[in-house]
Write a protein that holds these residues in place. Structure first.
Motif, PDB file in Angstrom:
ATOM      1  N   THR A 104       0.833  -1.200   0.000  1.00  0.00           N
ATOM      2  CA  THR A 104       0.000   0.000   0.000  1.00  0.00           C
ATOM      3  C   THR A 104       0.867   1.249   0.000  1.00  0.00           C
ATOM      4  O   THR A 104       2.082   1.188   0.236  1.00  0.00           O
ATOM      5  CB  THR A 104      -0.916   0.031   1.234  1.00  0.00           C
ATOM      6  N   THR A 140      -6.810  -6.685   3.858  1.00  0.00           N
ATOM      7  CA  THR A 140      -5.492  -7.295   3.996  1.00  0.00           C
ATOM      8  C   THR A 140      -5.347  -8.617   3.254  1.00  0.00           C
ATOM      9  O   THR A 140      -4.226  -9.071   3.024  1.00  0.00           O
ATOM     10  CB  THR A 140      -5.170  -7.526   5.477  1.00  0.00           C
ATOM     11  N   SER A 141      -6.467  -9.263   2.877  1.00  0.00           N
ATOM     12  CA  SER A 141      -6.363 -10.545   2.172  1.00  0.00           C
ATOM     13  C   SER A 141      -7.665 -10.846   1.449  1.00  0.00           C
ATOM     14  O   SER A 141      -8.697 -10.213   1.702  1.00  0.00           O
ATOM     15  CB  SER A 141      -6.032 -11.685   3.145  1.00  0.00           C
ATOM     16  N   LEU A 152      -2.629 -11.086  -0.853  1.00  0.00           N
ATOM     17  CA  LEU A 152      -2.356 -10.461   0.444  1.00  0.00           C
ATOM     18  C   LEU A 152      -2.006  -9.003   0.221  1.00  0.00           C
ATOM     19  O   LEU A 152      -1.436  -8.634  -0.813  1.00  0.00           O
ATOM     20  CB  LEU A 152      -1.191 -11.158   1.161  1.00  0.00           C
ATOM     21  N   ASN A 171       0.071  -5.785   2.054  1.00  0.00           N
ATOM     22  CA  ASN A 171       1.056  -5.409   3.067  1.00  0.00           C
ATOM     23  C   ASN A 171       0.829  -3.955   3.483  1.00  0.00           C
ATOM     24  O   ASN A 171       1.011  -3.039   2.692  1.00  0.00           O
ATOM     25  CB  ASN A 171       2.464  -5.591   2.500  1.00  0.00           C
ATOM     26  N   LEU A 172       0.447  -3.755   4.742  1.00  0.00           N
ATOM     27  CA  LEU A 172       0.149  -2.421   5.262  1.00  0.00           C
ATOM     28  C   LEU A 172       1.320  -1.808   6.019  1.00  0.00           C
ATOM     29  O   LEU A 172       1.154  -0.806   6.725  1.00  0.00           O
ATOM     30  CB  LEU A 172      -1.062  -2.480   6.191  1.00  0.00           C
TER      31      LEU A 172
END
Length: 785
Positions: free
Chosen positions: A56, A129-130, A151, A153-154
């Motif tokens: 992100t 997130t997924s 997935l 990734n934050l």
């Protein structure tokens, strides 16, 4: 029914049941018709590049312009049958994502998910997130489905890590939505109103000093039992058997050893090459080293041999070692694999006859001259292979600063072994706190900037490191030569190549910035070089300062001193500036004041030049001189009257008292003169006050007497008639069993008396109670030869 066999970067799905074939027609009764066709093998799916992972931006949203692609391969009986897929479409029931883009290729089906299709959390507004998408495909009359996960990734949104040369900082951010919350705080953290998004941030910051302290603590915990494993110089504990040190080709920052002879060669500890290694009975050990063959292949191995003691090299148990034989195992390494890890463990028997071993890390005799093997990072630790974490130095390895073999490297005065200097000393430029700089401008021909005579100390097969700091333009060359056909191995700081030539020549391209350069030299031939030379090549300009030639294969900090070395280079500069010089086992402290303090910062002792008593020592509980203030005096027949004078108190004509102002209460009496009748004189050790010696006195005599308390006078009798010791009733109460000076003590020839000055309270009737008496206490021993 489909069963997922494995999920990861490649997902394989196998169908247990194949498609059933048609049964043949039944024949007439009594005759069986032909069998139907066999069923087809099951269909398999191979999914690669899954799950798809998206990052992100700082707002927690996957960019709409980003897309990721996974590939589905349809397989049967090991063959790709993707071309048989007749119908292909995405599902409308995906999780967290819209429809993907499907592209059928010859080798597989590409499934592409774009950032724009990834859903956002309805409350937080960040990407989910997924999730996954489902792909349907028809093969023949059967419809199959495949799931492609993704997935998000934050990390960029929720946490950041930043570092510079001062600190390491980590920021963590937590996003919390307390829907329906009614409490006003949780553990002191305020909660916002119902339905609102609350952001909490925590920061961990660690300074470079804190990090370095952690690292240095870990480094101190050294477990390597093999000293000298960094190959900094010869003689640190590691022996080199048909091997040599390389500096320009390193392994993870350390020098390496090269075994380049056709015979077995490599590294050794003990066995006559250096001190043997101590092991403990009943414990297990692990030996590890890195090896690399430059071309082809070679065999490497380790041997552990028994030795009787730390220095014995007789191999008392024959060729056998703690593992039952000397060899722990042979491994063949190939040049194509690069660096190879060799690792073996062994247990020392609980009933072992010895506790010392020799350790060998070598290439075998089967290797040829072309099979040159490099060694790096040897380590022997207590424990099993699982206890090995990484290589490190041994507890016996210390940082050091090697002595400078070159004269006049601070001011460049042409003297000592600085025999030639055609460069000029720059008057308006200095370096390293006042060190002179030499300069040459070689417009029409090369200039020999400086040359030192090195013949007196250069040894065959010894490593030498020549270093200097320079700047300029063009090329600077250095040599180790004598004008004859030598064999000088050379490598330098600017290239990873080595060369053996007649003069050890290496060249450097200078820049406008000061930079340190080094050359590693080793004389491997029959002749030895006479000179070390710095030359400014024609057409070049060069400034040079702080040259240094030292024993070893590691360039250490510049110092001016020629001999010895300073342990722990980190403290060396402070020690030298303070006036503490460590050389040849001697410590010299040069200062007007030398102080000792405790851990609380309180000064407990001070040595100072007070202008009268040179080298006086002060302590917190008083003032001392004598033994600690003056050097020892040796008194013989010849100089006796220089330190003793006639007694004026006892009435004995042959009694002599010390002259305390000259003798300083720290002396050794070896012999005394004799009187006219051949009898030995009396020595009366009256203290530095008039008789009797007691308190009170107002003229300072008592204070002077107390200064001697605690000192010991040594009287060694070498006079055949002995030395008679006499004292007043106040100075020698313990000289005789009768406790009275009317019975003088005679020290016989061949004996030594140790007379220690002490103090006690007398409280006699002739004096006020509590007065102190100073006296001599005697201990007599037979003199050593």
């Amino acid at each position: 029914m489909a069963t997922i066999l494995a999920i990861g970067f490649i997902t394989i799905v196998e169908l247990k049941d194949g498609e059933k074939g048609d049964r043949g027609d039944k024949g007439d009764k009594g005759d069986r018709g032909d069998d139907g066709t066999n069923g087809k093998d099951a269909v398999e799916f191979i999914v690669s590049n899954a799950p798809l992972v998206f990052d992100t931006d700082e707002n927690g949203v996957v960019s709409a312009s980003v897309s990721k692609t996974a590939t589905i391969q349809v397989m049967r009986s090991g063959k790709n049958i993707t071309s048989e897929v007749s119908n292909l479409f995405p599902s409308n029931s995906n999780m967290g994502c819209g429809k993907p883009t499907l592209t059928k290729q010859t080798g597989g089906i590409d499934v592409t998910i774009s950032g724009a299709s990834i859903n956002k959390d309805s409350t937080l507004g960040v990407s989910v997130t997924s999730g996954y998408v489902i792909v349907y495909m028809a093969i023949g009359s059967t419809l199959y489905s495949q799931q492609i996960p993704f997935l998000v990734n934050l990390a960029k949104f929720t946490g950041t890590i930043s570092a510079d040369n001062k600190k390491l900082r980590t920021d963590y951010t937590e996003l919390t939505n307390r829907v329906g919350a009614v409490e006003t705080d949780v553990n002191g953290i305020p909660i916002k109103t119902q339905g609102e998004l609350t952001k909490y941030t925590s920061t961990i910051e660690q300074t470079a000093r804190e990090i370095s302290l952690k690292v240095s603590t870990a480094v101190v915990e050294r477990r390597n039992l093999l000293p000298g494993s960094a190959f900094r110089k010869q003689g640190e504990g590691c022996g080199f058997m048909k091997a040599k040190i390389l500096c320009s080709q390193k392994f993870e920052g350390t020098n390496i050893a090269l075994a380049d002879k056709p015979q077995a060669g490599g590294l050794c500890w003990g066995g006559g090459y250096s001190r043997n290694i101590h092991v403990t009975k009943g414990k297990r050990y692990t030996l590890t080293f890195m090896a690399r063959v430059l071309s082809g292949s070679a065999d490497v191995l380790c041997e552990i041999r028994w030795e009787k003691s730390a220095t014995d090299a007789s191999h008392p148990a024959g060729y056998a070692g703690p593992a039952g034989s000397a060899t722990l195992g042979v491994e063949k390494i190939q040049s194509a694999e690069g660096w190879h890890l060799y690792q073996r463990s062994f247990t020392v028997p609980a009933n072992a006859a010895y506790e010392w071993v020799a350790v060998w890390c070598i290439k075998s005799n089967s290797s040829t001259a072309n099979q040159q093997v490099c060694f790096a990072h040897p380590i022997l630790i207590e424990g099993d292979a699982k206890d090995y974490v990484s290589w490190g130095l041994s507890p016996n390895d210390y940082n050091y600063i090697g002595g400078n073999l070159l004269d006049n490297t601070r001011k460049f005065a042409k003297a000592g072994n600085l025999t030639r200097m055609d460069a000029s000393v720059v008057t308006n430029v200095s370096y390293n706190n006042g060190c002179s700089v030499i300069y040459a401008n070689a417009t029409s021909k090369f200039i020999e900037m400086a040359q030192w005579s090195v013949a007196p100390f250069i040894k065959k097969d010894e490593d030498y490191m020549f270093s200097f700091v320079a700047k300029g333009s063009g090329t600077l060359s250095v040599f180790m030569w004598n004008g004859s056909n030598l064999s000088i191995f050379a490598e330098d700081s600017e290239s990873a190549t080595t060369k053996t030539g007649v003069d050890g020549a290496r060249s450097f391209n200078l820049t406008s910035d000061w930079k340190r350069y080094w050359v590693h030299w080793r004389s491997e031939g029959t002749g030895l070089p006479n000179y070390a030379l710095i030359r400014c090549v024609q057409g070049c300009k060069a400034w040079v300062t702080i040259p240094k030639l030292e024993v070893g294969a590691t360039p250490t900090d510049w110092i001016e001193g020629k001999s010895g070395y300073v342990e722990d280079s980190g403290l060396a500069a402070k020690m030298l500036r303070t006036g503490i010089d460590i050389e040849n086992g001697k410590i010299t402290a040069t200062a007007d004041t030398f102080e000792v303090q405790d851990n609380r910062g309180n000064i407990t002792a001070r040595i100072t030049d007070d202008g009268f008593f040179t080298g006086s020592i002060y302590a917190t509980n008083g003032y001392f001189d004598g033994l600690v203030r003056n050097r020892k005096r040796v008194i013989t027949k010849e100089n006796f009257y220089e330190y003793f004078e006639k007694d004026t108190y006892s009435g004995m004509s042959d009694a002599y008292n010390p002259i305390w102002e000259k003798i300083g209460s720290n002396f050794v009496i070896q012999s005394t003169p004799e009187d006219a009748d051949g009898a030995a004189m009396y020595l009366q050790l009256a203290l530095p006050t008039a008789y009797p010696i007691t308190h009170p006195y107002t003229d300072g005599r008592y204070e002077r007497a107390r200064e001697v308390i605690g000192n010991t006078i040594i009287i060694r009798c070498e006079n055949g008639n002995g030395i008679t010791l006499y004292g007043t009733s106040r100075t020698a109460p313990n000289w005789d069993s009768g406790d009275y000076t009317g019975y003088p003590y005679t020290l016989k020839s061949g004996y030594v008396a140790y007379l220690t000055c002490k103090v006690k309270n007398t409280g006699s009737s002739s004096e006020e109670s509590g007065y102190e008496t100073i006296y001599w206490e005697r201990v007599v021993r037979k003199a050593l030869p």
